[in-house]
Design a protein around this motif. Structure first.
Motif, PDB file in Angstrom:
ATOM      1  N   GLY A 153       2.439   0.476   2.806  1.00  0.00           N
ATOM      2  CA  GLY A 153       3.576   1.160   2.192  1.00  0.00           C
ATOM      3  C   GLY A 153       4.791   1.096   3.101  1.00  0.00           C
ATOM      4  N   ARG A 154       4.568   1.338   4.362  1.00  0.00           N
ATOM      5  CA  ARG A 154       5.667   1.375   5.319  1.00  0.00           C
ATOM      6  C   ARG A 154       6.275  -0.004   5.540  1.00  0.00           C
ATOM      7  N   ALA A 160       0.033   2.281  -2.665  1.00  0.00           N
ATOM      8  CA  ALA A 160      -1.435   2.274  -2.624  1.00  0.00           C
ATOM      9  C   ALA A 160      -1.976   3.655  -2.307  1.00  0.00           C
ATOM     10  N   THR A 161      -3.138   3.935  -2.839  1.00  0.00           N
ATOM     11  CA  THR A 161      -3.916   5.078  -2.390  1.00  0.00           C
ATOM     12  C   THR A 161      -5.309   4.566  -2.085  1.00  0.00           C
ATOM     13  N   GLN A 287       3.913  -6.366  -5.501  1.00  0.00           N
ATOM     14  CA  GLN A 287       3.104  -5.249  -5.983  1.00  0.00           C
ATOM     15  C   GLN A 287       3.911  -3.964  -6.068  1.00  0.00           C
ATOM     16  N   GLY A 288       4.956  -3.830  -5.224  1.00  0.00           N
ATOM     17  CA  GLY A 288       5.799  -2.635  -5.287  1.00  0.00           C
ATOM     18  C   GLY A 288       6.497  -2.495  -6.632  1.00  0.00           C
ATOM     19  N   VAL A 295      -2.375  -7.562  -8.006  1.00  0.00           N
ATOM     20  CA  VAL A 295      -3.303  -7.340  -6.901  1.00  0.00           C
ATOM     21  C   VAL A 295      -2.583  -7.774  -5.629  1.00  0.00           C
ATOM     22  N   TYR A 296      -2.454  -6.873  -4.671  1.00  0.00           N
ATOM     23  CA  TYR A 296      -1.869  -7.245  -3.388  1.00  0.00           C
ATOM     24  C   TYR A 296      -3.010  -7.651  -2.455  1.00  0.00           C
ATOM     25  N   ALA A 297      -2.874  -8.783  -1.771  1.00  0.00           N
ATOM     26  CA  ALA A 297      -3.936  -9.238  -0.859  1.00  0.00           C
ATOM     27  C   ALA A 297      -3.355  -9.620   0.490  1.00  0.00           C
ATOM     28  N   GLY A 298      -3.921  -9.092   1.556  1.00  0.00           N
ATOM     29  CA  GLY A 298      -3.482  -9.400   2.917  1.00  0.00           C
ATOM     30  C   GLY A 298      -4.668  -9.696   3.816  1.00  0.00           C
ATOM     31  N   THR A 299      -4.388 -10.071   5.035  1.00  0.00           N
ATOM     32  CA  THR A 299      -5.455 -10.508   5.938  1.00  0.00           C
ATOM     33  C   THR A 299      -5.086 -10.260   7.398  1.00  0.00           C
TER      34      THR A 299
END
Lengths: 453, 453
Positions: A153-154, A160-161, A287-288, A295-299
């Protein structure tokens, strides 16, 4: 220290002979390998319920025959004898040595913050709850999911929750889970970027989805081409298209969200390297704009190390149940001590510190590559934004990029071309700059230039 | 510490107002959650390229409106305000509290050797090579694969070399990989034990295989029934059938190997809890009899903790290539620092030490359950060998095991029945005894006995 042996007075042969026979067979067949420690005679006697003398006799004979190595006061071991057993292979990828490693999408793991990570792991082992040591929530520990929700979020504007955050073993696993969940809901087709990752179509196929390619231009994915594909989903890299390096234009973002809402399709936003921007702030996550269709996906593979096998997704609520089902059947979740360690790493500001350090370093390396290209390959054109871990280098149309790649390989220069991502033209090299120092990068580019003709 | 904001003199509103508006939106939408730290005014000013005063003004206003909490000398944070955003769910499984936990197939993780594991992790972080920090071999680190080959040879009679050992994220992931590799080779059907794990058929279906059930009797799997299934593979638990607790009889082993060789079928040997034997040595692994037709599969979930998500397989050489392909597409391998930690844990004898301690403890707990059953439920019959982490308790035919399970659940007693494994009769309870002390086990059995009528 145990050895799998069974002896019985009802079988032929003395107890000592039975022990000897079984150890000999195990050594000959390779199931006991040279150097493997074996129990002491005292331990063996206790395990088998035989007298110490039986064990001592058996070992003495086996040592005499060259199967065991016994030394006063040392743990007995299997001798380093001339036993025939299958040789251990050296694994794949042991071809030509790489002198210059321009392979893209890899961080500089030689800068891995070992001390900080060790502290986070130590605290995670100390603090992990008994519940979390068992079979916990397959989506991950609450601590990391809350931490990721706050962090994303930041930094990325993701909404997201905890209940919609899934910790994964990296991006590709997440994509596979989404494909399976979509297939379970009746999806048939998924659109992918062209050029784009070659694995996506194969992963989609494993889940029973057909991958259709949609072209990318200077403004990112051709969103206007989506409708004709009748796809139920689309995978894209809006912040920094992989591998061309362009950013999805604002009007395309709006059009994409409109298409998603009109059709009920799902977008998978692969935000693989948004942490690395060198001349402008990162564009916020798609996604915002819409949490119900993206679907937001990160790694952690690009910001810390691929070895962690750690990634995450933020799901639209409609997918939560199906992804949970698929995850339980796939592997029941990601290793949890490491999840807590990563939560510490983020919360203590270690990640921000590491990224600040690496951004400076990568920016200098990128500058070195671009300067070297300008002087050694003046006809080449660098495309895409100043971001990420690679540059996209378009060569004059007369150049055969496959021939360049092949000559480079023969000279110990590892790199990728646009053809590796499904686009044979224009002739384009994809050069990762994260893994070498500036002077190595300069000499690598100079050497590469001699092969581009 | 970064915040995803962009400001520009070309946009409407002062720079301070732009910051305020974006932070307000982020807090209201939930993308910045209560308590999340935000950059200091100095950091924010540097990030955005604005004067410190602009940042100070914006923060002062946001604090005044209740969005930020500012305290002298402390990191500014999002205030714990009355903002509306989706509530974080508490996750699944938060139903009735469990007073007595008889769930099977779980180790006593309250005995997890935290200090020893922390030491192994610390050494792994220190020693891991730069190669292993990157994208390494998807089968795992050579160190752990060699260690497992030695250990499994010594303790289970498995014949293995590094090139055929795959490190997995637990048994179920391994089964899924095998199913996909078999399907890629043209397999259609896989036989599973009845009763047996309910997940197996669903995992097979995900890979496009049809699961067919083959009954288990007092001598283990009815191998004579395999031929009629025309299965291409079979999954079984030969050392200690799950959940009945019987051992595959020697003649059945021989017949199984003969069937595998005659048909070219593959057996997956799930060796989930062979480490726990209380009155006799463990039977050696089936894989020791035939390395070309048997996949050996083991896990750290029962010997150490499910949270590690760590397992392993030893493959017939014919499956190596296809399993590697599927693994690359699935998740590219298991977390590597933890692999090295586990290698240390085995090599230093920590695993043997831990198992010796736990075997004593589990044996006492098992004895306590059996004594309590004899005195409180004299009509019940304990089946299976003295092994593993659960007892199989057959009740008189008149008892309705579903009603017992339901009454138990209502009374805070968690347990499984044979029906959960696909066999509604005879009425049988599956009672895990690993997670409670002897006195808790005794009182749990006494209370359970009052519900069996």
């Amino acid at each position: 220290m145990e050895l799998l042996l069974t002896v019985s007075r009802e079988r032929p042969g003395t107890l000592s002979a039975q022990i000897q026979g079984q150890v000999r067979d195990a050594v000959r067949s390779g199931s006991l390998r040279a150097g493997t420690p074996v129990p002491s005679t005292r331990e063996l006697a206790a395990q088998l319920g035989v007298s110490r003398k039986v064990a001592v006799d058996a070992y003495a004979q086996l040592a005499a025959e060259g199967y065991l190595a016994l030394r006063q006061g040392a743990q007995p071991r299997v001798a380093a004898g001339p036993f025939v057993h299958p040789s251990a292979g050296s694994g794949p990828g042991s071809s030509d040595p790489i002198r210059y490693d321009f392979r893209p999408a890899r961080p500089d793991v030689s800068s891995f913050p070992r001390a900080a990570w060790a502290r986070c792991l130590r605290d995670a082992v100390t603090e992990i709850t008994v519940d979390d040591l068992g079979y916990g929530d397959p989506f991950g520990t609450g601590t990391l999911r809350d931490t990721l929700a706050d962090y994303l979020g930041r930094v990325r504007g993701v909404v997201a929750t905890r209940d919609r955050v899934v910790v994964t073993n990296g991006y590709l696993q997440g994509l596979g889970l989404i494909c399976r969940a979509l297939a379970a809901r009746g999806a048939r087709r998924i659109a992918c970027e062209q050029p784009g990752s070659p694995e996506e179509a194969r992963i989609a196929a494993r889940a029973g989805l057909e991958a259709v390619r949609v072209p990318v231009d200077e403004l990112g994915l051709r969103v206007d081409r989506l409708a004709a594909t009748r796809a139920d989903a689309v995978v894209l890299t809006p912040a920094h298209q992989h591998p061309t390096g362009v950013v999805l234009a604002p009007a395309r973002r709006t059009a994409l969200i409109a298409w998603l809402r009109a059709t009920g399709a799902i977008a998978v936003e692969d935000d693989y390297d948004a942490e690395y921007r060198y001349d402008r702030p990162a564009v916020g996550a798609l996604q915002g704009l819409d949490q119900d269709h993206v679907v937001y996906a990160g790694t952690a593979s690009k910001v810390l190390a691929p070895a962690l096998r750690l990634g995450w997704m933020v799901l639209p609520s409609v997918l939560v149940r199906d992804v949970r089902t698929e995850r339980l059947l796939l592997d029941q979740g990601t290793a949890r001590i490491e999840q807590l360690a990563y939560a510490h790493f983020v919360r203590r500001g270690e990640l921000d510190r590491h990224l600040r350090r690496m951004r400076l370093r990568y920016r200098r390396r990128r500058d070195a590559v671009i300067e070297a290209l300008a002087s050694s390959m003046p006809a080449a054109r660098v495309r895409g934004i100043a971001a990420g871990l690679h540059v996209t280098v378009e060569l004059p149309p007369s150049v055969d990029s496959a021939a360049v790649a092949s000559a480079a390989r023969a000279n110990g220069i590892a790199l990728a071309t646009l053809a590796d991502y499904g686009a044979p033209s224009p002739p384009t090299l994809i050069l990762g700059y994260s893994q070498m120092t500036e002077s190595r990068l300069r000499s690598g580019i100079r050497e590469l230039a001699t092969l581009v003709t």
